[in-house]
Design an enzyme around this catalytic site. Structure first.
Site, PDB file in Angstrom:
ATOM      1  N   ASN A 114       0.838  -1.189   0.000  1.00  0.00           N
ATOM      2  CA  ASN A 114       0.000   0.000   0.000  1.00  0.00           C
ATOM      3  C   ASN A 114       0.872   1.237   0.000  1.00  0.00           C
ATOM      4  O   ASN A 114       1.568   1.518   0.969  1.00  0.00           O
ATOM      5  CB  ASN A 114      -0.912   0.023   1.236  1.00  0.00           C
ATOM      6  CG  ASN A 114      -1.707   1.312   1.333  1.00  0.00           C
ATOM      7  OD1 ASN A 114      -2.361   1.715   0.376  1.00  0.00           O
ATOM      8  ND2 ASN A 114      -1.640   1.977   2.478  1.00  0.00           N
ATOM      9  N   GLU A 115       0.897   1.929  -1.131  1.00  0.00           N
ATOM     10  CA  GLU A 115       1.570   3.208  -1.294  1.00  0.00           C
ATOM     11  C   GLU A 115       3.069   3.171  -0.997  1.00  0.00           C
ATOM     12  O   GLU A 115       3.593   3.977  -0.220  1.00  0.00           O
ATOM     13  CB  GLU A 115       0.881   4.284  -0.443  1.00  0.00           C
ATOM     14  CG  GLU A 115      -0.589   4.441  -0.804  1.00  0.00           C
ATOM     15  CD  GLU A 115      -1.307   5.540  -0.050  1.00  0.00           C
ATOM     16  OE1 GLU A 115      -2.340   6.013  -0.539  1.00  0.00           O
ATOM     17  OE2 GLU A 115      -0.825   5.929   1.039  1.00  0.00           O
TER      18      GLU A 115
ATOM     19  N   TYR B 165      -5.637  12.188  -3.317  1.00  0.00           N
ATOM     20  CA  TYR B 165      -6.038  12.812  -2.061  1.00  0.00           C
ATOM     21  C   TYR B 165      -5.610  14.283  -2.030  1.00  0.00           C
ATOM     22  O   TYR B 165      -4.630  14.644  -1.376  1.00  0.00           O
ATOM     23  CB  TYR B 165      -5.427  12.079  -0.866  1.00  0.00           C
ATOM     24  CG  TYR B 165      -6.005  10.702  -0.646  1.00  0.00           C
ATOM     25  CD1 TYR B 165      -7.282  10.560  -0.102  1.00  0.00           C
ATOM     26  CD2 TYR B 165      -5.299   9.559  -1.002  1.00  0.00           C
ATOM     27  CE1 TYR B 165      -7.829   9.292   0.089  1.00  0.00           C
ATOM     28  CE2 TYR B 165      -5.841   8.301  -0.808  1.00  0.00           C
ATOM     29  CZ  TYR B 165      -7.105   8.178  -0.264  1.00  0.00           C
ATOM     30  OH  TYR B 165      -7.648   6.929  -0.075  1.00  0.00           O
TER      31      TYR B 165
ATOM     32  N   GLU C 151      -7.489   4.415  -5.284  1.00  0.00           N
ATOM     33  CA  GLU C 151      -7.995   5.083  -4.082  1.00  0.00           C
ATOM     34  C   GLU C 151      -8.244   6.530  -4.438  1.00  0.00           C
ATOM     35  O   GLU C 151      -7.403   7.176  -5.068  1.00  0.00           O
ATOM     36  CB  GLU C 151      -6.971   5.074  -2.940  1.00  0.00           C
ATOM     37  CG  GLU C 151      -6.817   3.800  -2.158  1.00  0.00           C
ATOM     38  CD  GLU C 151      -5.935   4.036  -0.919  1.00  0.00           C
ATOM     39  OE1 GLU C 151      -5.997   5.143  -0.330  1.00  0.00           O
ATOM     40  OE2 GLU C 151      -5.180   3.123  -0.550  1.00  0.00           O
TER      41      GLU C 151
END
Length: 406
Positions: free
Chosen positions: A198-199, A286, A320
């Site tokens: 994740n990331e 984001y 995401e």
């Protein structure tokens, strides 16, 4: 896995590697699109990392049913949760397992042990299989939540966050965990893709994580790690796709004043997507956390990934994306915005469809009716019972994306 089944699986893996075959019910790629059983597979999915940790499988089943009823065919979950018996509250990383009841690997003075909790994850994957759902399973975390990379590094003598990508001892420990998890589900059509992390970045949280090394981590290091680990996953499981799980930053020739295009965190989306053992690209969005404009910068970032998808000829997923509620933004960042979630996410979704991105997954799924009430709310959660938001952003959007399949 039973010995006989393991032998059959090993034979199939060898045959698949030799012949390049795929299995019915498994999602594959066809150019810049996904394909399922010979048909196009555009999807509008979601993230629900917490599905891996619900102790009551009835809750898991209910959440999956609600996601499926909304038209979500792909859900992204966590395939990691590391617990450290030798945790130092004054040291780094500053983390705690967010679920003490269910964890998948424990560490004690540098020695990892696979937990019985991994059997719970097996049940979650089996449940998805019975319901006809697909899961993207992330194998570790860049951040301190749920353990992740720094737990490996701190236990095995590393000093910096990016030692995870370069130290042989640490990489081998990660590979051992990956082998244990991936080999259990080689033949499961529930797996959409295995995700390296994740990331993954050169650095992480400046307070809770180990520091980034003063020098030595760059796009070459990150790309080499992704190449090595993705090839390792493919050697165990040639049937399922592999993605990196990166946030989709770029490293443009000549550099850029915009950090998201400068390769500053070691992420070069084009180099990663061109790896032979990476099947599809990922990016996250984001603007709240990144101090970017949601109505100008964000759609341009999405369009840049649409361009990359066409350029390389592999699918790209907006994996995401989220825009905070006003309350969460004020609480977390101390600022306000007159841009609503309907405006921001609606624009991003429309841009994704216009670019014909292969898939998208908002952060994150919100459901009610669980044994403890509502699922977790981190300020980005979209609850399906909130028809004002869920109507256009979930139910209507799913229909628009599914129309691309026809």
């Amino acid at each position: 896995m039973f010995p006989r089944l393991a032998a059959v699986s090993a034979l199939l893996v060898a045959s698949a590697n030799a012949l390049g075959i795929s299995l019915p019910g498994f999602v594959t790629t066809k150019g810049s699109q996904f394909s399922l059983n010979g048909k196009p597979f555009f999807f509008a999915g979601t993230n629900a990392y917490w599905l891996s940790f619900l102790t009551n499988l009835s809750d898991t089943s209910l959440a999956m049913d609600k996601a499926k009823a909304a038209g979500h065919s792909v859900i992204r979950i966590w395939g990691f949760n590391d617990k450290n018996a030798t945790f130092d509250p004054n040291g780094l990383p500053q983390y705690s397992p967010d679920s003490d009841a269910i964890f998948f690997q424990s560490w004690d003075n540098g020695k990892p042990t696979i937990s019985a909790g991994l059997q719970h994850l097996d049940q979650v994957i089996s449940l998805a299989e019975r319901k006809g759902l697909k899961l993207t399973v992330a194998l570790t975390n860049n951040w301190a939540d749920y353990g992740g990379m720094d737990v490996y590094t701190a236990n095995l003598g590393g000093s910096f966050h990016d030692d995870f990508y370069t130290a042989p001892k640490i990489k081998n420990a990660f590979k051992n965990y990956v082998r244990t998890l991936v080999s259990r589900h080689v033949l499961s059509p529930a797996i959409f893709a295995w995700e390296l992390g994740n990331e993954p970045r050169c650095g992480a949280d400046g307070t809770r994580n180990l520091p980034r090394s003063p020098s030595g981590c760059d796009t070459a290091v990150m790309t080499a790690w992704a190449k090595e680990i993705s090839a390792f996953v493919k050697s165990i499981d040639p049937f399922h796709m592999v993605v990196v799980g990166s946030e989709g930053f770029f490293s443009v020739p000549g550099g850029s004043d915009d950090w998201a295009y400068s390769g500053a965190d070691g992420v070069d989306s084009e180099a990663l997507l061109r790896l032979k053992t990476i099947d599809a690209g990922t990016f996250h969005l984001y603007p709240d956390w990144w101090s970017k404009d949601p109505l100008t910068w964000a759609p341009d970032f999405i369009a840049a990934h649409g361009t990359l998808q066409r350029k390389v000829g592999k699918p790209v997923i907006m994996e995401e994306y989220g825009w905070m509620t006003p309350e969460a933004r004020l609480s977390s960042l101390g600022i306000v915005s007159n841009v609503t979630r309907l405006q921001a996410l609606g624009l991003w979704q429309d841009t994704s469809i216009a670019q014909r991105l292969a898939g998208d997954q908002y952060w994150q799924l919100g459901v009610d009716g669980l044994s403890f009430g509502l699922s977790t709310n981190d300020g980005f959660t979209i609850y399906m019972q909130n028809k004002t938001e869920a109507g256009p952003l979930i139910f209507d959007h799913v229909k628009k994306v599914q129309a691309l399949n026809h």
